[in-house]
Design a protein around this motif. Sequence first.
Motif, PDB file in Angstrom:
ATOM      1  N   ARG A  66      12.891  -9.253  -6.022  1.00  0.00           N
ATOM      2  CA  ARG A  66      13.392 -10.199  -4.885  1.00  0.00           C
ATOM      3  C   ARG A  66      12.476 -10.300  -3.587  1.00  0.00           C
ATOM      4  NH1 ARG A  66      18.540 -11.476  -6.137  1.00  0.00           N
ATOM      5  NH2 ARG A  66      19.785 -10.070  -7.514  1.00  0.00           N
ATOM      6  N   ALA A  67      11.620  -9.237  -3.388  1.00  0.00           N
ATOM      7  CA  ALA A  67      10.642  -9.315  -2.351  1.00  0.00           C
ATOM      8  C   ALA A  67       9.689 -10.205  -2.643  1.00  0.00           C
ATOM      9  CB  ALA A  67       9.940  -7.914  -2.126  1.00  0.00           C
ATOM     10  N   GLU A  68       9.033 -10.368  -3.903  1.00  0.00           N
ATOM     11  CA  GLU A  68       8.201 -11.686  -4.043  1.00  0.00           C
ATOM     12  C   GLU A  68       8.991 -12.837  -4.136  1.00  0.00           C
ATOM     13  OE1 GLU A  68       4.866 -12.713  -7.317  1.00  0.00           O
ATOM     14  OE2 GLU A  68       6.196 -11.077  -7.833  1.00  0.00           O
ATOM     15  N   LEU A  89      13.564   3.321 -11.472  1.00  0.00           N
ATOM     16  CA  LEU A  89      12.432   2.360 -11.728  1.00  0.00           C
ATOM     17  C   LEU A  89      13.199   0.833 -11.760  1.00  0.00           C
ATOM     18  CD1 LEU A  89      10.426   4.052 -14.234  1.00  0.00           C
ATOM     19  CD2 LEU A  89       9.507   3.209 -12.294  1.00  0.00           C
ATOM     20  N   GLU A  90      14.262   0.625 -12.380  1.00  0.00           N
ATOM     21  CA  GLU A  90      14.964  -0.564 -12.503  1.00  0.00           C
ATOM     22  C   GLU A  90      15.296  -1.228 -11.000  1.00  0.00           C
ATOM     23  OE1 GLU A  90      15.994  -3.854 -13.932  1.00  0.00           O
ATOM     24  OE2 GLU A  90      15.364  -2.171 -15.325  1.00  0.00           O
ATOM     25  N   GLY A  91      15.625  -0.128 -10.074  1.00  0.00           N
ATOM     26  CA  GLY A  91      16.106  -0.702  -8.880  1.00  0.00           C
ATOM     27  C   GLY A  91      14.800  -1.034  -8.078  1.00  0.00           C
ATOM     28  N   PHE A  92      13.688  -0.402  -8.408  1.00  0.00           N
ATOM     29  CA  PHE A  92      12.443  -0.990  -7.682  1.00  0.00           C
ATOM     30  C   PHE A  92      11.989  -1.983  -8.451  1.00  0.00           C
ATOM     31  CE2 PHE A  92      11.577   3.693  -6.565  1.00  0.00           C
ATOM     32  CZ  PHE A  92      10.837   3.554  -5.540  1.00  0.00           C
ATOM     33  N   ARG A  98      12.596   1.414   1.084  1.00  0.00           N
ATOM     34  CA  ARG A  98      12.579   0.970   2.188  1.00  0.00           C
ATOM     35  C   ARG A  98      11.370  -0.043   2.265  1.00  0.00           C
ATOM     36  NH1 ARG A  98      14.906  -1.101   6.557  1.00  0.00           N
ATOM     37  NH2 ARG A  98      13.692  -0.410   8.613  1.00  0.00           N
ATOM     38  N   ALA A  99      10.114   0.335   1.921  1.00  0.00           N
ATOM     39  CA  ALA A  99       8.955  -0.504   2.062  1.00  0.00           C
ATOM     40  C   ALA A  99       9.249  -1.952   1.436  1.00  0.00           C
ATOM     41  CB  ALA A  99       7.865   0.191   1.174  1.00  0.00           C
ATOM     42  N   LEU A 100       9.912  -1.945   0.174  1.00  0.00           N
ATOM     43  CA  LEU A 100      10.291  -3.298  -0.315  1.00  0.00           C
ATOM     44  C   LEU A 100      11.175  -3.962   0.522  1.00  0.00           C
ATOM     45  CD1 LEU A 100      10.288  -2.019  -4.033  1.00  0.00           C
ATOM     46  CD2 LEU A 100       8.564  -3.402  -3.025  1.00  0.00           C
ATOM     47  N   VAL A 114       0.841  -1.292  -0.047  1.00  0.00           N
ATOM     48  CA  VAL A 114      -0.135  -0.040   0.080  1.00  0.00           C
ATOM     49  C   VAL A 114       0.820   1.247  -0.162  1.00  0.00           C
ATOM     50  CG1 VAL A 114      -1.744   1.382   1.297  1.00  0.00           C
ATOM     51  CG2 VAL A 114      -2.038  -1.139   1.145  1.00  0.00           C
ATOM     52  N   THR A 115       2.123   1.192   0.564  1.00  0.00           N
ATOM     53  CA  THR A 115       2.643   2.385   0.799  1.00  0.00           C
ATOM     54  C   THR A 115       3.412   2.691  -0.814  1.00  0.00           C
ATOM     55  OG1 THR A 115       3.531   1.872   2.969  1.00  0.00           O
ATOM     56  CG2 THR A 115       5.055   3.281   1.736  1.00  0.00           C
ATOM     57  N   VAL A 116       3.800   1.499  -1.388  1.00  0.00           N
ATOM     58  CA  VAL A 116       4.362   1.884  -2.737  1.00  0.00           C
ATOM     59  C   VAL A 116       3.286   2.436  -3.755  1.00  0.00           C
ATOM     60  CG1 VAL A 116       5.362   0.608  -4.833  1.00  0.00           C
ATOM     61  CG2 VAL A 116       6.130  -0.006  -2.357  1.00  0.00           C
TER      62      VAL A 116
END
Length: 227
Positions: free
Chosen positions: A126-128, A117-120, A188-190, A98-100
Amino acid sequence: MRSSLQEELDRLEGLLREQAEAVGRAIRGSLKALEDEDVELADEVIAFDDEIDRLYVQIEEAIQVLLARQTPVASDLRLVLAMIHVNLHLERMADYCVTVAKLAKVAFGLGTDETLLEGFREMALRAEEMLVVAVDSFVARDLDGAQRLVELDELIDRANRRVVGHVLELGGDPAQREWGLRMSRGPRALERIGDHAVDIGEQAAYLVTGEFREFTDASHPVEPQQS
């Protein structure tokens, strides 16, 4: 009695898997909203969090009913305690999605920075991946798989440092700088999603060994448990 207890435990693990799949959809949706500057999709991700919250409450209430009707001991009690923690970690992961999604709305119309964007993208993937490894390890009681999350957590931490470093380097274009500053909460959220995945891995290890210990200092603190 034992058959009924096992059926309830199996049903709860199935609900946790369902919740994890929903969190995975939220991760993908929040990233796409950010990439495409899609405010409507961002709103959908934010609204979808209510569905995950309802599933969280459903699991919590089902655990309460199980404890009231059954008398789990030893390994079964460890499983119930671990599921309480996993349920909470999954719900918190969804909150970070939700933060993202909210950041995608806040930054709408400011332009984008492809490096950010590439970093995101890397961090979301990786988070998934960590989410999948964590839940699979929990369900399979896979200690090796759970411990692999330490290595994966380091990778997402490195990506986070690169993204934040790039935000700090943004200069020239005021629009890009403004976009980067507004996006600075996203990495930070990810990264926190990854931390919660580590916590789920710790619960998997707890089921296998009967002892709770944190894998890394970076993981989200969890109260000690006893069987």
